[in-house]
Design a protein around this motif. Structure first.
Motif, mmCIF file in Angstrom:
data_model
loop_
_atom_site.group_PDB
_atom_site.id
_atom_site.type_symbol
_atom_site.label_atom_id
_atom_site.label_comp_id
_atom_site.label_asym_id
_atom_site.label_seq_id
_atom_site.Cartn_x
_atom_site.Cartn_y
_atom_site.Cartn_z
ATOM 1 N N LEU A 46 0.872 -1.178 0.000
ATOM 2 C CA LEU A 46 0.000 0.000 0.000
ATOM 3 C C LEU A 46 0.904 1.221 0.000
ATOM 4 N N ASP A 104 1.247 4.864 0.799
ATOM 5 C CA ASP A 104 0.550 5.774 1.701
ATOM 6 C C ASP A 104 1.241 7.138 1.641
ATOM 7 N N ASN A 111 -3.074 4.570 -1.124
ATOM 8 C CA ASN A 111 -3.686 4.838 0.186
ATOM 9 C C ASN A 111 -3.465 6.315 0.512
ATOM 10 N N GLY A 112 -4.402 7.147 0.201
ATOM 11 C CA GLY A 112 -5.685 6.954 -0.450
ATOM 12 C C GLY A 112 -6.250 8.324 -0.769
ATOM 13 N N ILE A 138 -7.622 1.587 -4.992
ATOM 14 C CA ILE A 138 -7.368 2.794 -4.193
ATOM 15 C C ILE A 138 -8.265 2.799 -2.968
ATOM 16 N N ILE A 139 -7.725 3.258 -1.857
ATOM 17 C CA ILE A 139 -8.503 3.353 -0.617
ATOM 18 C C ILE A 139 -9.197 4.709 -0.571
#
Lengths: 264, 264
Positions: A73, A75, A96-97, A119-120
């Motif tokens: 991920l 971030d 993220n995100g 994608i978060i």
């Protein structure tokens, strides 16, 4: 509930120092631990990078991938860091995100379309705030998914993060009660399966000691599992977290139940 | 989630002996413990009573009430025991309970109308079985409430028990995963608030030792709380159960959150 490690984080002094020194050893150690506990993915959070941003994220990802074969991920709030990171990833990364904040919609969300990644989406409104009530959060989720689809990112590639908040916040526990409700309601709200993630380490921010923090984390893992959260972002070096996760799998029939497994 | 004690149970040899000897002391001790831990109610389960049934239940209830001021659940399949028990209760009792089984519908359910009490409805079908899937259980719930209303017992006086099963059952964990789903879905299924109860002590039946049983019970308490169960019937002499319940109250904002409370 699938574990994702949040251990490669700039707030960890060992990681911060490794970045400064370009020392791969602490990064490899973290990656090795994540591999050993079967983390599905690792979250890479290097904070805001002022100098050599692309080089730093590339160094980290290449180092981690030598040991850890799961997904990553990425971030970051910097699109150039995300783009360099995506390029360096061997397996499909997860961004993220994004949220309804304008900067995220214009700079981050389009990358999920450009690179065809997952994608978060954080349930944070345009003002950068987490709404209290479940209905308000579902409204944000609806707007997030609309924005994503407008940008060519389908519902199947969005993972919703309803944002777990510290218990030490005013009304923190009430926020998290509503969070459980949202996790429960999201699948039927979208009339199809949508995946969810939550970051556990926020919960115990401000706790007086490690043991107290470990207690609230382990117990909340059971609650998140009961609400059918898909992914949990957590400290995978904390044994009580792994034990709680294992128990949740046993109690929910996600692995074969035996009394021996409970005792171990 | 409100605790109800299941400790006054014929399966406890101390209780069984107290009944045989008409010895009030063990009954009073149990009642005292339930009072000390602030149990909302006590479930009185004397098993099938062959001789002097009315006298025995009256003796137990009068003894318990000298010490315990909460409510009583009358747990019996004998209508004469229930009637004697109801008559002896100082506070409104709760009948525990009925299901779609014919004997329960004809002999037990009408008592809730006759004495205007609350009654627990088990999600058990006409054949005496617990359905696996949530949708099947909701169908049973719908039929139960219809039967109750036909008998003059309104939805507000029914408390649904979706029947927690032993983990040692084949597919036991799957049954209990569906149980959590049912607890979550019931309020919206009836388009109004309906209360729920579950009996925790079934969960660990067949466990190899007390510690293992305590582990599964404490962890499942968090899951039931997250699903917003209203009443939990459990062993209130087990400290780990009380600790887990207290943590659930803290984590869900049902009591004021402080780190001191987590540590205590």
């Amino acid at each position: 509930m699938i574990p994702i490690a949040d251990n490669l984080h700039i707030m960890n002094p060992i990681i911060a120092n490794a970045l400064k020194e370009r020392d791969p050893v602490p990064l490899k150690k973290t990656a090795e631990h994540c591999r050993n506990v079967n983390a599905y993915a690792m979250d890479i959070n290097l904070g805001p990078l002022k100098h050599n941003a692309e080089e730093v994220i590339t160094f980290v990802i290449e180092t981690v991938q030598e040991t850890f074969e799961g997904r990553l991920l990425l971030d970051s709030v910097q699109s150039e860091v995300l783009e360099a990171g995506i390029t360096a990833c061997r397996k499909p990364p997860i961004i993220n995100g994004f949220s309804l904040e304008k900067a995220k919609l214009t700079a981050i969300l389009p990358l999920a379309d450009k690179y065809q990644t997952e994608i978060i989406g954080f349930l944070i409104n345009e003002q950068g705030q987490v709404p209290l009530r479940a209905e308000e959060r579902l409204e944000v989720a609806s707007q997030l998914v609309t924005k994503a689809e407008e940008r060519g990112v389908s519902l199947e590639r969005v993972i919703i993060d309803p944002v777990l908040v510290p218990l030490s916040w005013q009304d923190g526990a009430r926020y998290n009660r509503e969070l459980l409700e949202v996790i429960n309601l999201l699948p039927q709200f979208f009339a199809k399966s949508i995946r969810t993630i939550a970051g556990l380490s926020n919960l115990g921010a401000g706790s007086p000691d490690r043991a107290t923090r470990a207690t609230v984390e382990a117990n909340f893992i059971l609650m998140l599992a009961a609400a059918k959260l898909d992914f949990i972002l957590m400290d995978v070096t904390q044994k009580s977290n792994l034990d709680a996760l294992n128990l949740s799998h046993l109690l929910l029939g996600e692995k074969v139940f035996t009394w021996e497994e409970v005792k171990s």
